[in-house]
Design a protein around this motif. Structure first.
Motif, PDB file in Angstrom:
ATOM      1  N   ALA A 101       0.768  -1.324   0.124  1.00  0.00           N
ATOM      2  CA  ALA A 101       0.069   0.042   0.081  1.00  0.00           C
ATOM      3  C   ALA A 101       0.690   1.263   0.028  1.00  0.00           C
ATOM      4  CB  ALA A 101      -0.873   0.040   1.143  1.00  0.00           C
ATOM      5  N   ARG A 102       1.830   1.180   0.937  1.00  0.00           N
ATOM      6  CA  ARG A 102       2.746   2.434   0.868  1.00  0.00           C
ATOM      7  C   ARG A 102       3.636   2.398  -0.583  1.00  0.00           C
ATOM      8  NH1 ARG A 102       6.874   1.929   3.713  1.00  0.00           N
ATOM      9  NH2 ARG A 102       6.457  -0.198   4.807  1.00  0.00           N
ATOM     10  N   ALA A 103       4.088   1.377  -1.083  1.00  0.00           N
ATOM     11  CA  ALA A 103       4.606   1.440  -2.310  1.00  0.00           C
ATOM     12  C   ALA A 103       3.643   1.981  -3.410  1.00  0.00           C
ATOM     13  CB  ALA A 103       5.141   0.127  -2.795  1.00  0.00           C
ATOM     14  N   LEU A 104       2.659   1.581  -3.558  1.00  0.00           N
ATOM     15  CA  LEU A 104       1.612   2.102  -4.403  1.00  0.00           C
ATOM     16  C   LEU A 104       1.378   3.556  -4.245  1.00  0.00           C
ATOM     17  CD1 LEU A 104      -0.605   1.504  -6.660  1.00  0.00           C
ATOM     18  CD2 LEU A 104      -2.335   0.887  -4.787  1.00  0.00           C
ATOM     19  N   ALA A 105       0.945   4.001  -3.047  1.00  0.00           N
ATOM     20  CA  ALA A 105       0.894   5.591  -2.873  1.00  0.00           C
ATOM     21  C   ALA A 105       2.206   6.348  -3.374  1.00  0.00           C
ATOM     22  CB  ALA A 105       0.851   5.694  -1.526  1.00  0.00           C
ATOM     23  N   THR A 106       3.378   5.658  -3.290  1.00  0.00           N
ATOM     24  CA  THR A 106       4.500   6.282  -3.935  1.00  0.00           C
ATOM     25  C   THR A 106       4.551   6.375  -5.211  1.00  0.00           C
ATOM     26  OG1 THR A 106       5.763   5.737  -1.835  1.00  0.00           O
ATOM     27  CG2 THR A 106       6.897   6.313  -3.874  1.00  0.00           C
ATOM     28  N   VAL A 107       4.168   5.218  -5.873  1.00  0.00           N
ATOM     29  CA  VAL A 107       4.288   5.197  -7.346  1.00  0.00           C
ATOM     30  C   VAL A 107       3.056   6.095  -8.149  1.00  0.00           C
ATOM     31  CG1 VAL A 107       3.839   3.730  -9.300  1.00  0.00           C
ATOM     32  CG2 VAL A 107       5.156   2.811  -7.381  1.00  0.00           C
ATOM     33  N   ARG A 108       1.866   6.156  -7.206  1.00  0.00           N
ATOM     34  CA  ARG A 108       0.830   6.997  -7.846  1.00  0.00           C
ATOM     35  C   ARG A 108       1.314   8.284  -7.683  1.00  0.00           C
ATOM     36  NH1 ARG A 108      -3.519   9.718  -6.167  1.00  0.00           N
ATOM     37  NH2 ARG A 108      -5.502   9.256  -7.571  1.00  0.00           N
ATOM     38  N   GLN A 109       1.804   8.768  -6.758  1.00  0.00           N
ATOM     39  CA  GLN A 109       2.169  10.263  -6.705  1.00  0.00           C
ATOM     40  C   GLN A 109       2.900  10.807  -7.727  1.00  0.00           C
ATOM     41  OE1 GLN A 109       3.938  10.755  -2.697  1.00  0.00           O
ATOM     42  NE2 GLN A 109       2.056  10.748  -1.540  1.00  0.00           N
ATOM     43  N   VAL A 110       3.777   9.942  -8.242  1.00  0.00           N
ATOM     44  CA  VAL A 110       4.721  10.412  -9.514  1.00  0.00           C
ATOM     45  C   VAL A 110       4.238  10.078 -10.714  1.00  0.00           C
ATOM     46  CG1 VAL A 110       6.890  10.108  -8.003  1.00  0.00           C
ATOM     47  CG2 VAL A 110       6.072   8.106  -9.399  1.00  0.00           C
ATOM     48  N   MET A 111       2.892   9.395 -10.719  1.00  0.00           N
ATOM     49  CA  MET A 111       2.477   9.460 -12.074  1.00  0.00           C
ATOM     50  C   MET A 111       1.723  10.507 -12.653  1.00  0.00           C
ATOM     51  SD  MET A 111       0.149   5.812 -11.942  1.00  0.00           S
ATOM     52  CE  MET A 111       1.098   4.059 -12.167  1.00  0.00           C
ATOM     53  N   PRO A 112       1.795  10.574 -14.123  1.00  0.00           N
ATOM     54  CA  PRO A 112       0.819  11.733 -14.766  1.00  0.00           C
ATOM     55  C   PRO A 112      -0.613  11.416 -14.444  1.00  0.00           C
ATOM     56  CG  PRO A 112       2.493  10.826 -16.232  1.00  0.00           C
ATOM     57  CD  PRO A 112       2.471   9.751 -15.062  1.00  0.00           C
ATOM     58  N   ALA A 113      -1.288  12.318 -14.573  1.00  0.00           N
ATOM     59  CA  ALA A 113      -2.717  12.141 -14.297  1.00  0.00           C
ATOM     60  C   ALA A 113      -3.432  11.332 -15.152  1.00  0.00           C
ATOM     61  CB  ALA A 113      -3.564  13.575 -14.484  1.00  0.00           C
ATOM     62  N   ARG A 114      -3.030  11.177 -16.376  1.00  0.00           N
ATOM     63  CA  ARG A 114      -3.777  10.324 -17.468  1.00  0.00           C
ATOM     64  C   ARG A 114      -3.429   8.690 -16.832  1.00  0.00           C
ATOM     65  NH1 ARG A 114       1.399  11.500 -19.545  1.00  0.00           N
ATOM     66  NH2 ARG A 114       2.432   9.638 -20.543  1.00  0.00           N
ATOM     67  N   LEU A 115      -2.187   8.486 -16.222  1.00  0.00           N
ATOM     68  CA  LEU A 115      -2.028   7.358 -15.669  1.00  0.00           C
ATOM     69  C   LEU A 115      -2.641   7.197 -14.445  1.00  0.00           C
ATOM     70  CD1 LEU A 115       1.712   6.443 -16.724  1.00  0.00           C
ATOM     71  CD2 LEU A 115      -0.219   6.048 -17.848  1.00  0.00           C
ATOM     72  N   ARG A 116      -2.879   7.924 -13.361  1.00  0.00           N
ATOM     73  CA  ARG A 116      -3.513   7.920 -12.223  1.00  0.00           C
ATOM     74  C   ARG A 116      -5.038   7.482 -12.413  1.00  0.00           C
ATOM     75  NH1 ARG A 116      -0.777  12.408 -10.585  1.00  0.00           N
ATOM     76  NH2 ARG A 116      -2.584  13.782 -10.801  1.00  0.00           N
ATOM     77  N   HIS A 117      -5.555   8.169 -13.461  1.00  0.00           N
ATOM     78  CA  HIS A 117      -6.851   7.824 -13.825  1.00  0.00           C
ATOM     79  C   HIS A 117      -7.119   6.289 -14.187  1.00  0.00           C
ATOM     80  CE1 HIS A 117      -7.921  11.780 -13.174  1.00  0.00           C
ATOM     81  NE2 HIS A 117      -7.693  12.368 -14.360  1.00  0.00           N
ATOM     82  N   ARG A 118      -6.218   5.787 -15.096  1.00  0.00           N
ATOM     83  CA  ARG A 118      -6.375   4.451 -15.443  1.00  0.00           C
ATOM     84  C   ARG A 118      -6.151   3.557 -14.329  1.00  0.00           C
ATOM     85  NH1 ARG A 118      -2.185   3.274 -20.198  1.00  0.00           N
ATOM     86  NH2 ARG A 118      -3.064   1.364 -19.927  1.00  0.00           N
ATOM     87  N   VAL A 119      -5.453   3.631 -13.220  1.00  0.00           N
ATOM     88  CA  VAL A 119      -5.123   3.050 -12.148  1.00  0.00           C
ATOM     89  C   VAL A 119      -6.233   3.003 -11.210  1.00  0.00           C
ATOM     90  CG1 VAL A 119      -3.735   2.466 -10.026  1.00  0.00           C
ATOM     91  CG2 VAL A 119      -2.718   3.012 -12.327  1.00  0.00           C
ATOM     92  N   ASP A 120      -6.899   4.267 -11.120  1.00  0.00           N
ATOM     93  CA  ASP A 120      -7.920   4.386  -9.849  1.00  0.00           C
ATOM     94  C   ASP A 120      -9.174   3.752 -10.487  1.00  0.00           C
ATOM     95  OD1 ASP A 120      -6.045   5.763  -8.440  1.00  0.00           O
ATOM     96  OD2 ASP A 120      -6.782   7.677  -8.977  1.00  0.00           O
ATOM     97  N   ALA A 121      -9.551   3.681 -11.963  1.00  0.00           N
ATOM     98  CA  ALA A 121     -10.704   3.199 -12.534  1.00  0.00           C
ATOM     99  C   ALA A 121     -10.700   1.764 -12.242  1.00  0.00           C
ATOM    100  CB  ALA A 121     -10.672   3.402 -13.978  1.00  0.00           C
ATOM    101  N   VAL A 122      -9.448   0.996 -11.987  1.00  0.00           N
ATOM    102  CA  VAL A 122      -9.889  -0.234 -11.686  1.00  0.00           C
ATOM    103  C   VAL A 122     -10.517  -0.450 -10.338  1.00  0.00           C
ATOM    104  CG1 VAL A 122      -8.551  -2.527 -11.213  1.00  0.00           C
ATOM    105  CG2 VAL A 122      -7.569  -0.784 -13.119  1.00  0.00           C
ATOM    106  N   GLY A 123     -10.090   0.045  -9.266  1.00  0.00           N
ATOM    107  CA  GLY A 123     -10.669  -0.017  -8.079  1.00  0.00           C
ATOM    108  C   GLY A 123     -10.833  -1.342  -7.467  1.00  0.00           C
ATOM    109  N   ALA A 124      -9.545  -2.020  -7.314  1.00  0.00           N
ATOM    110  CA  ALA A 124      -9.491  -3.331  -7.072  1.00  0.00           C
ATOM    111  C   ALA A 124      -9.770  -3.610  -5.516  1.00  0.00           C
ATOM    112  CB  ALA A 124      -8.169  -4.129  -7.553  1.00  0.00           C
ATOM    113  N   VAL A 125     -10.348  -4.488  -5.071  1.00  0.00           N
ATOM    114  CA  VAL A 125     -10.814  -4.614  -3.782  1.00  0.00           C
ATOM    115  C   VAL A 125     -10.337  -6.333  -3.388  1.00  0.00           C
ATOM    116  CG1 VAL A 125     -12.468  -4.954  -1.726  1.00  0.00           C
ATOM    117  CG2 VAL A 125     -12.658  -2.998  -3.370  1.00  0.00           C
ATOM    118  N   THR A 126      -9.176  -6.175  -2.630  1.00  0.00           N
ATOM    119  CA  THR A 126      -8.705  -7.493  -2.231  1.00  0.00           C
ATOM    120  C   THR A 126      -8.794  -7.792  -0.944  1.00  0.00           C
ATOM    121  OG1 THR A 126      -6.488  -6.557  -1.777  1.00  0.00           O
ATOM    122  CG2 THR A 126      -7.129  -7.233  -4.201  1.00  0.00           C
ATOM    123  N   THR A 127      -8.710  -9.066  -0.687  1.00  0.00           N
ATOM    124  CA  THR A 127      -8.767  -9.914   0.877  1.00  0.00           C
ATOM    125  C   THR A 127      -7.194 -10.609   0.953  1.00  0.00           C
ATOM    126  OG1 THR A 127      -9.898 -11.849  -0.014  1.00  0.00           O
ATOM    127  CG2 THR A 127     -11.020 -10.093   0.799  1.00  0.00           C
TER     128      THR A 127
END
Length: 324
Positions: A101-127
């Motif tokens: 989760a911390r690594a994902l937050a770090t990667v997401r911060q440096v992503m351009p907006a167009r890529l953040r939208h692609r990742v956020d659109a997935v909305g994966a919920v895992t157990t």
């Protein structure tokens, strides 16, 4: 023609595959001339990337390994793949949910907006599941596989009284949220599969071994086959079919396993085919159906159903006499 910066990013992405690239192949992949490739390689070197030139008739390039490489660069597809892999990491069974989760937050911060939208659109919920593997143990076991080094470990189901296992580790396989070690057990002189969450590695042995050929040449398929009671192929050793009504098939549909085969045999009849590790187990699987069925075959399934029916009748207590 692509811009120099995007072209260099694509070139670096290819070089990071860690293989030798002939110069003409790189030029063809990037739709530029070999001279342009040479200039882009020089720019990468100026940025601190160690790109070695390969000798030979066609020449070529290789990204050298080193501990002081600049930050890695990723193209859009690679960045999205990394983010999605981190998002679903908790479902892998490794105890790395917080780190992922911390690594994902770090990667997401440096992503351009167009890529953040692609990742956020997935909305994966895992157990994370009830079984989680200590990442240190997973790394230790994986390193023994990589080093081809004899592994000694305690295995939880064995209890403290049993001696440590001595195995030749061949592969670590992730399957359905759990991690398994496929190894040649030196005491049993046979292949064995161990759950990594039950392994407690002992000190390194430093003893190397020559890998044995895994049956079927595919560790993942071999492990899957073992769970089905097969010696080699990822198929059930016992497969049979029953006939149910079309209405019954619709009732069963939500509860059938993924590998069930459902085939219409008429306007009001459906054939359902399942597999199991034994004919008795297959008969029990069909007996669990909440609808009536008729055995279609093969004969061993017919015999197993009759035997199961006799067992169930024998397990029924006589009805108590009515009270006076």
């Amino acid at each position: 023609m692509s811009s120099p910066s995007s072209r260099m990013l694509a070139l670096l992405s290819l070089l990071q595959v860690h293989r030798d690239w002939p110069g003409d192949q790189l030029a063809e992949r990037l739709a530029v001339t070999p001279r342009t490739i040479r200039r882009d390689v020089d720019r990468l070197r100026e940025l601190g990337y160690r790109v070695d030139a390969l000798r030979g008739p066609a020449g070529g390039y290789r990204l050298a390994a080193g501990s002081d490489l600049p930050p890695l660069l990723f193209d859009d597809d690679q960045a999205v793949a990394i983010a999605l892999a981190l998002a679903v990491a908790p479902a892998s069974g490794a105890d790395i949910a917080e780190s992922a989760a911390r690594a994902l937050a770090t990667v997401r911060q440096v992503m351009p907006a167009r890529l953040r939208h692609r990742v956020d659109a997935v909305g994966a919920v895992t157990t994370t599941g009830a079984v989680r593997v200590d990442p240190d143990v997973l790394v230790a076991v994986s390193e023994s596989v990589h080093r081809r080094e004899l592994l000694r470990f305690d295995h939880a189901p064995d209890g403290d009284a049993r001696p440590a296992r001595r195995v030749e580790p061949h592969a670590v396989v992730a399957r359905h949220g759990r991690w398994y070690l496929l190894a040649w057990d030196l005491e049993r002189d046979d292949w064995r599969t161990y759950r990594v969450d039950r392994i407690a590695p002992r000190a390194r042995t430093g003893v190397r071994f020559v890998p044995r050929p895994v049956p079927g040449d595919d560790a993942a398929v071999f492990v899957a086959a073992r769970f089905k009671g097969s010696d080699r192929d990822d198929v059930w050793p016992c497969t049979g079919s029953v006939l149910v009504s079309a209405d019954g098939a619709r009732t069963l549909a939500p509860y059938l396993p993924d590998d069930a085969v459902v085939e219409p045999t008429g306007p009001d009849e459906v054939r359902v085919t399942l597999g199991s590790w034994s004919w008795e187990g297959l008969a029990a699987a069909f007996a669990a159906f909440v609808v009536d069925f008729t055995v279609h075959g093969p004969p061993p399934l017919h015999d197993a159903v009759l035997a199961l029916a006799d067992r169930l009748r024998g397990a029924t207590l006589p009805a108590a006499p009515p009270s006076p």
